[in-house]
Design an enzyme around this catalytic site. Sequence first.
Site, PDB file in Angstrom:
ATOM      1  N   SER A  51       0.818  -1.216   0.000  1.00 50.51           N
ATOM      2  CA  SER A  51       0.000   0.000   0.000  1.00 50.51           C
ATOM      3  C   SER A  51       0.852   1.266   0.000  1.00 50.51           C
ATOM      4  O   SER A  51       0.352   2.356  -0.277  1.00 50.51           O
ATOM      5  CB  SER A  51      -0.945   0.012   1.203  1.00 50.51           C
ATOM      6  OG  SER A  51      -1.884  -1.040   1.117  1.00 50.51           O
ATOM      7  N   GLY A 242      -4.272  -2.069  -0.988  1.00 51.81           N
ATOM      8  CA  GLY A 242      -3.419  -1.724  -2.118  1.00 51.81           C
ATOM      9  C   GLY A 242      -3.155  -0.229  -2.181  1.00 51.81           C
ATOM     10  O   GLY A 242      -3.749   0.552  -1.428  1.00 51.81           O
ATOM     11  N   CYS A 271      -9.303  -1.999   3.488  1.00 48.15           N
ATOM     12  CA  CYS A 271      -8.572  -0.809   3.038  1.00 48.15           C
ATOM     13  C   CYS A 271      -8.973  -0.409   1.609  1.00 48.15           C
ATOM     14  O   CYS A 271     -10.088   0.061   1.409  1.00 48.15           O
ATOM     15  CB  CYS A 271      -7.072  -1.026   3.182  1.00 48.15           C
ATOM     16  SG  CYS A 271      -6.149   0.518   3.337  1.00 48.15           S
ATOM     17  N   GLN A 275     -12.741   0.631   0.042  1.00 48.99           N
ATOM     18  CA  GLN A 275     -13.076   1.802  -0.763  1.00 48.99           C
ATOM     19  C   GLN A 275     -13.683   1.396  -2.104  1.00 48.99           C
ATOM     20  O   GLN A 275     -14.612   2.052  -2.601  1.00 48.99           O
ATOM     21  CB  GLN A 275     -11.810   2.637  -0.966  1.00 48.99           C
ATOM     22  CG  GLN A 275     -11.258   3.212   0.322  1.00 48.99           C
ATOM     23  CD  GLN A 275      -9.803   3.630   0.216  1.00 48.99           C
ATOM     24  OE1 GLN A 275      -9.118   3.340  -0.764  1.00 48.99           O
ATOM     25  NE2 GLN A 275      -9.310   4.310   1.248  1.00 48.99           N
ATOM     26  N   PHE A 314      -6.971   7.813   1.306  1.00 49.41           N
ATOM     27  CA  PHE A 314      -8.284   8.186   0.789  1.00 49.41           C
ATOM     28  C   PHE A 314      -9.367   7.647   1.723  1.00 49.41           C
ATOM     29  O   PHE A 314      -9.113   6.751   2.536  1.00 49.41           O
ATOM     30  CB  PHE A 314      -8.487   7.610  -0.621  1.00 49.41           C
ATOM     31  CG  PHE A 314      -7.597   8.212  -1.665  1.00 49.41           C
ATOM     32  CD1 PHE A 314      -8.065   9.199  -2.520  1.00 49.41           C
ATOM     33  CD2 PHE A 314      -6.271   7.797  -1.799  1.00 49.41           C
ATOM     34  CE1 PHE A 314      -7.235   9.755  -3.479  1.00 49.41           C
ATOM     35  CE2 PHE A 314      -5.440   8.355  -2.757  1.00 49.41           C
ATOM     36  CZ  PHE A 314      -5.921   9.336  -3.599  1.00 49.41           C
ATOM     37  N   HIS A 354      -6.785  -2.482   9.209  1.00 54.60           N
ATOM     38  CA  HIS A 354      -6.116  -3.754   8.934  1.00 54.60           C
ATOM     39  C   HIS A 354      -6.249  -4.718  10.113  1.00 54.60           C
ATOM     40  O   HIS A 354      -5.406  -4.720  11.022  1.00 54.60           O
ATOM     41  CB  HIS A 354      -4.638  -3.501   8.628  1.00 54.60           C
ATOM     42  CG  HIS A 354      -4.392  -2.951   7.266  1.00 54.60           C
ATOM     43  ND1 HIS A 354      -4.056  -3.741   6.186  1.00 54.60           N
ATOM     44  CD2 HIS A 354      -4.455  -1.687   6.794  1.00 54.60           C
ATOM     45  CE1 HIS A 354      -3.905  -2.991   5.111  1.00 54.60           C
ATOM     46  NE2 HIS A 354      -4.154  -1.739   5.449  1.00 54.60           N
ATOM     47  N   GLU A 356      -5.580  -7.800  10.249  1.00 56.50           N
ATOM     48  CA  GLU A 356      -4.532  -8.827  10.302  1.00 56.50           C
ATOM     49  C   GLU A 356      -3.385  -8.426  11.221  1.00 56.50           C
ATOM     50  O   GLU A 356      -2.558  -9.263  11.610  1.00 56.50           O
ATOM     51  CB  GLU A 356      -4.000  -9.118   8.895  1.00 56.50           C
ATOM     52  CG  GLU A 356      -3.032  -8.103   8.337  1.00 56.50           C
ATOM     53  CD  GLU A 356      -3.676  -6.845   7.807  1.00 56.50           C
ATOM     54  OE1 GLU A 356      -2.950  -5.930   7.374  1.00 56.50           O
ATOM     55  OE2 GLU A 356      -4.930  -6.770   7.815  1.00 56.50           O
TER      56      GLU A 356
END
Length: 379
Positions: A51, A242, A271, A275, A314, A354, A356
Site C-alpha cells: 500500500s 493496495g 482498506c 473503498q 483516501f 487492517h 490482520e
Amino acid sequence: MINPYKKNAKLVLSNGIVFPGFYFGASGTAFGEIVFNTGMTGYQEVITDPSYYGQILTFTYPEIGNTGINFEDSESNTNVKGIIVRNFSSNNSNWRSKKDFNQWLVEKNIVGLHGIDTRALVKILRSNGSMNGVITSEDKTLESCLKIIHDTPNMEGLNLSKVVSTKQKYLWTTHTQTNFDLRIRNAESSKKLKIVAIDFGIKNSILNRLVSHGCEVLVLPSRSSLKDVLSNKPDGIFFSNGPGDPSSVSEGIDLAKSLIEYGDIPMFGICLGHQIFGLALGGSTYKLPFGHRGLNHPCGENNKIEITSQNHGFAIDPNSLSKEIVRITHYNLNDKTVAGIEVNNKPIFSVQYHPEAGPGPHDSDYLFKKFVSLMLERC
C-alpha cells in the site's frame, strides 16, 4: 579527508523547503509522495506493505533499524521508494535478526535519509497535507530537485494496484505463523473453505490469517473478470488492500459491482478493497489531507471501540452512501471518517483498517471469524 559530520544528502519538498541530512541504505535519488507513519514497531512490515508503493515514508518513531531484519515479517516483495528517519541504528540487536538493516535496504534499492528533524517535517505535512518530494544523496541542485517533483504525478488519479498486483493466479495454503504469534488457529469446520482473493496489493499476513481460520486462498490478479472469479466456485471473495487512488481502479470497481449484483456469496474487503466496495455501491471517495498511517487509530460505533492499524490516504464520503443500500458500521473516532460498512441484506462487509495486525493490535481479528461464519452459513 571526508568530514563524517558534513551532511551528504537532503530532502526537498514541493513547497521548496529543504532538510539537509545523511543518507543510508541505497545511494541515489528517490521521489514520490512524502507520508508519515506513527507506529512504534514493525518497520520491516511497514516498509514492505504494498500500500506504500510509490511513496517515501517518514517514521515518527525516532530510532529505526535497531532490531535488524528477519526472514518472517516481510509483507511482500514490494517496498517503499525511500524512508526518512531521525536516527538510524547500524547496531542490530534482536534474537530474530538475520540480516543487517542497512544492507537489506541496499539490496531492496531503498534510499534512506537520517539526521533530520522529523518532528518539524511531520508538522509541515499535517499543516499542508502530504506532498511530493525528493530525497537524494547525489549532487543535485534545488532547481533540478524541484523539476523532478514537478514531473512526478500526484497520487490522485493513479491506479497503482495494477503495478503491484500478481500477474498470475496462485494458491496460498500454508500458514507461516511465527512462534511468538499467540493468536489461535480457528479451523471451525472440517470443510476447507475456498476463498478467491483479488490482489490489489495484498499482504502476506492477511493471507496467513485467512488460512489460520481454515481457508484455502486462491489469489487472482486485480484485472480479473466476473467469469475468472466464479469459475473457481469460491465460498467467499476477498478484496485486498493496495496503493493509489481507489476511484481509478475501474476494473476492481466493475468486478465488485458485478459480484454484488450476482448473488449471495460472502465478501470481505480491507482498506482499498473497502473503498472499492464503497464506490461500487454508488459512493465516492476523496483524498485525506495527510492520511491515516499508524497502529493506534480508535474505530467503532455505539460505545464499542477497537484500536486499529491503518495505512490509507483516501476515504469514502459518508454522504455519498445510500442508507437504503449500505449501513456504516464503524467510524474513525479521530476524525469521524468512514471505517466500516455492511451491505443491507447481503453478506458483504468491509473495513478501512487492517485486522490482520501486521503490525498492530489484535482487536479486530474477529472480522476474519465473521467472514468465515458467513461462508459456513451458506455451505
